[in-house]
Every structure is written in C-alpha cells, then in structure tokens.
Scaffold this motif. Structure first.
Motif, short mmCIF file in Angstrom:
data_model
loop_
_atom_site.label_atom_id
_atom_site.label_comp_id
_atom_site.label_asym_id
_atom_site.label_seq_id
_atom_site.Cartn_x
_atom_site.Cartn_y
_atom_site.Cartn_z
N VAL A 18 0.83 -1.20 0.00
CA VAL A 18 0.00 0.00 0.00
C VAL A 18 0.87 1.25 0.00
N THR A 19 1.90 1.25 0.84
CA THR A 19 2.80 2.40 0.88
C THR A 19 3.52 2.58 -0.44
N GLY A 20 3.97 1.47 -1.01
CA GLY A 20 4.66 1.55 -2.30
C GLY A 20 3.76 2.09 -3.40
N ALA A 21 2.52 1.60 -3.45
CA ALA A 21 1.58 2.08 -4.46
C ALA A 21 1.32 3.58 -4.30
N ALA A 22 1.17 4.02 -3.05
CA ALA A 22 0.92 5.44 -2.80
C ALA A 22 2.12 6.29 -3.23
N LEU A 23 3.32 5.82 -2.92
CA LEU A 23 4.52 6.58 -3.30
C LEU A 23 4.70 6.63 -4.82
N LEU A 24 4.40 5.52 -5.49
CA LEU A 24 4.53 5.51 -6.95
C LEU A 24 3.53 6.45 -7.60
N LEU A 25 2.29 6.42 -7.14
CA LEU A 25 1.28 7.32 -7.70
C LEU A 25 1.64 8.78 -7.42
N ALA A 26 2.10 9.05 -6.20
CA ALA A 26 2.49 10.43 -5.86
C ALA A 26 3.69 10.87 -6.70
N SER A 27 4.61 9.94 -6.96
CA SER A 27 5.77 10.27 -7.79
C SER A 27 5.34 10.58 -9.22
N ALA A 28 4.45 9.74 -9.76
CA ALA A 28 4.00 9.93 -11.14
C ALA A 28 3.25 11.25 -11.32
N ARG A 29 2.56 11.70 -10.28
CA ARG A 29 1.79 12.94 -10.37
C ARG A 29 2.59 14.17 -9.94
N GLY A 30 3.84 13.96 -9.58
CA GLY A 30 4.69 15.09 -9.22
C GLY A 30 4.43 15.66 -7.85
N TRP A 31 3.87 14.86 -6.97
CA TRP A 31 3.54 15.34 -5.63
C TRP A 31 4.70 15.20 -4.65
N LEU A 32 5.74 14.46 -5.03
CA LEU A 32 6.88 14.25 -4.14
C LEU A 32 8.09 15.02 -4.64
N PRO A 33 8.93 15.51 -3.73
CA PRO A 33 10.17 16.18 -4.16
C PRO A 33 11.12 15.18 -4.80
N ASP A 34 12.08 15.70 -5.54
CA ASP A 34 13.00 14.85 -6.30
C ASP A 34 13.70 13.76 -5.49
N PRO A 35 14.17 14.04 -4.27
CA PRO A 35 14.86 12.95 -3.56
C PRO A 35 13.97 11.74 -3.28
N LEU A 36 12.66 11.94 -3.22
CA LEU A 36 11.75 10.85 -2.90
C LEU A 36 11.02 10.30 -4.12
N ALA A 37 10.84 11.12 -5.13
CA ALA A 37 10.08 10.69 -6.30
C ALA A 37 10.82 9.58 -7.04
N PHE A 38 10.17 8.42 -7.15
CA PHE A 38 10.76 7.25 -7.81
C PHE A 38 12.17 6.98 -7.28
#
Length: 254
Positions: A45-65
């Motif tokens: 669940v955490t991984g899916a949330a992080l991947l979706l947030a990364s794809a939508r640009g909601w996470l800063p670069d160090p965390l995105a993907f």
C-alpha cells in the motif's frame, strides 16, 4: 590457561559458523511470520501510494521514484517467496535459478540495446543501480513473476502439472496474462516507454511475444528435476518440507 586469541574466532564469526541451513530457514520463516502484515499490506500500500504520488509530481526529487526505496520495498515483499522456496533448493535447483537469472540479464541487455525481443524501449526511472542500462536488481523483478506463476499453476493443476506439455504452456500463459496488467501499469507510471507499436495501453504486441519466449525459457529451466527436493507440495501435507521435518508455511504455499 587463557585461550590463544590469535587462533580463537571472534564471537560474530563463531555465531555465523554455527548457523546451519535449517536454522537460517527457521529464522527466515519466523521473520516473515512476525511481519506478515507489514509485508503483505503495509509495504504494497505504501509503495503504491509513493509511486502514484511520484508519477503525479507530488513528491520532491529525492523521494520521487527513489531507486533505493523501490528496490528495498520489492525485496521485502519477496521475502515470503524466498522463505517458501529455500528448503526446496538443492544444487541442481540453485543452478536452474542461476541460469534463469543469467538469462534475465542477457535478454534485458539485448532488449535495451537492440529492441529485441520486446520491442524498442527505454527506462524512464532507475530501478535501483543500473549497469549498461540494465537494473542490477533485475532478478527480484523477473524471477518472482515466473516462479509465482509456476507455483500457482502447480497448485491449480495438481497431478496434471507432472505433464510437461500441460505445465509449460499453462505457466507461460499465466506469465503473459500477468504482464498484460503489469506492463501497461508500468508504462502509465513512467517506469519505461516504448517507441513503436503501442497497441495495448502504450505497450506493443511485440512485448508479449517477447514474454512468451522469456517465460518459456524460464519455465523450462525451473522445470528441471532436482536431485533432492521437488518443486511441489508433498502429497497429503499442508506443510512444506525441510531437512529437519515439516515446517509451517511462512506466507506461501509451495
């Protein structure tokens, strides 16, 4: 008389030397058993949330993907499979796994550099450390797809799985069916992209032809008989075999 410090092994190495295979397998079983909710629910669940947030640009670069987060998360979710298969691995089975791993690296390198057999593509996200365009952690993505399909078909086919002309086509079809879901999702998230023939949600049909080949090679390798343990559940038992007798299943049924 005090023992000779030069000849006495240090405590950590002494403990390591005392660990036999059965104890390691038992500890791995316990680790999976104690953390089964985290492995089966929290990490996915955490991984899916992080991947979706990364794809939508909601996470800063160090965390995105983040490649390390992706690789560590996938490795953790593979622990039940490792725990389930560990008692079944003898030298011949381990050789089969090594051959499949070597094939995975080879076919991925050929795919990245020539576009065969999957069709021309490139990675959009680093899946951990990359060497010559190929993820170093590729086996933790490739092998579970094949092995889980293989084990599922063994379970569903029962005695018919002993017939290679039944087992191999069914497992190959299962691998391709799973990839029909995984590959479009990976393309949508930006993990990789194809350059031509985007026929099925951004994925060319050549990709699935390539997976028929890769799955067939992997399944034939996995189907090689082992000298000691079989890649199947013992008849009449719900436990998986171990050198010290039956052990409780830690997350997967083999």
């Amino acid at each position: 008389m005090a023992p000779d410090r030069a000849s006495a092994p240090s405590a950590p190495f002494a403990r390591l030397a005392g660990l036999d295979r059965e104890r390691v397998e038992t500890r791995l079983d316990g680790l999976v058993e104690r953390n089964r909710f985290a492995i089966a629910v929290v990490f996915p669940v955490t991984g899916a949330a992080l991947l979706l947030a990364s794809a939508r640009g909601w996470l800063p670069d160090p965390l995105a993907f983040n490649p390390l987060l992706v690789l560590v998360g996938v490795c953790v979710m593979r622990l039940p499979l490792v725990a389930g298969l560990a008692p079944l691995l003898d030298r011949r089975a381990a050789l089969g796994v090594a051959l499949v791993t070597a094939y995975a690296y080879a076919v991925e390198y050929v795919g990245v550099t020539t576009g065969e057999p999957y069709g021309p593509f490139e990675y959009g996200v680093s899946l951990g450390p990359m060497v010559e365009g190929v993820p170093v952690g590729l086996p933790v993505f490739f092998l579970p797809l094949v092995l889980n399909s293989y084990l599922l078909c063994l379970l569903l086919l029962g005695d018919r799985a002993r017939l290679w002309f039944v087992r191999i086509p069914v497992v190959v079809a299962t691998v391709v069916a799973i990839d029909l879901v995984l590959d479009p999702g990976a393309v949508a998230l930006g993990f990789w992209r194809y350059f031509e023939g985007v026929a099925f949600y951004g994925v060319p049909w050549s990709n699935y032809r390539g997976w028929v080949l890769s799955a067939a090679v992997a399944v034939v390798s996995a189907s090689q008989p082992s000298s000691g343990r079989a890649w199947s559940r013992p008849t009449g038992s719900t436990c998986r075999p171990g050198r010290g007798g039956p052990k409780s299943d830690a997350g997967v049924t083999v």
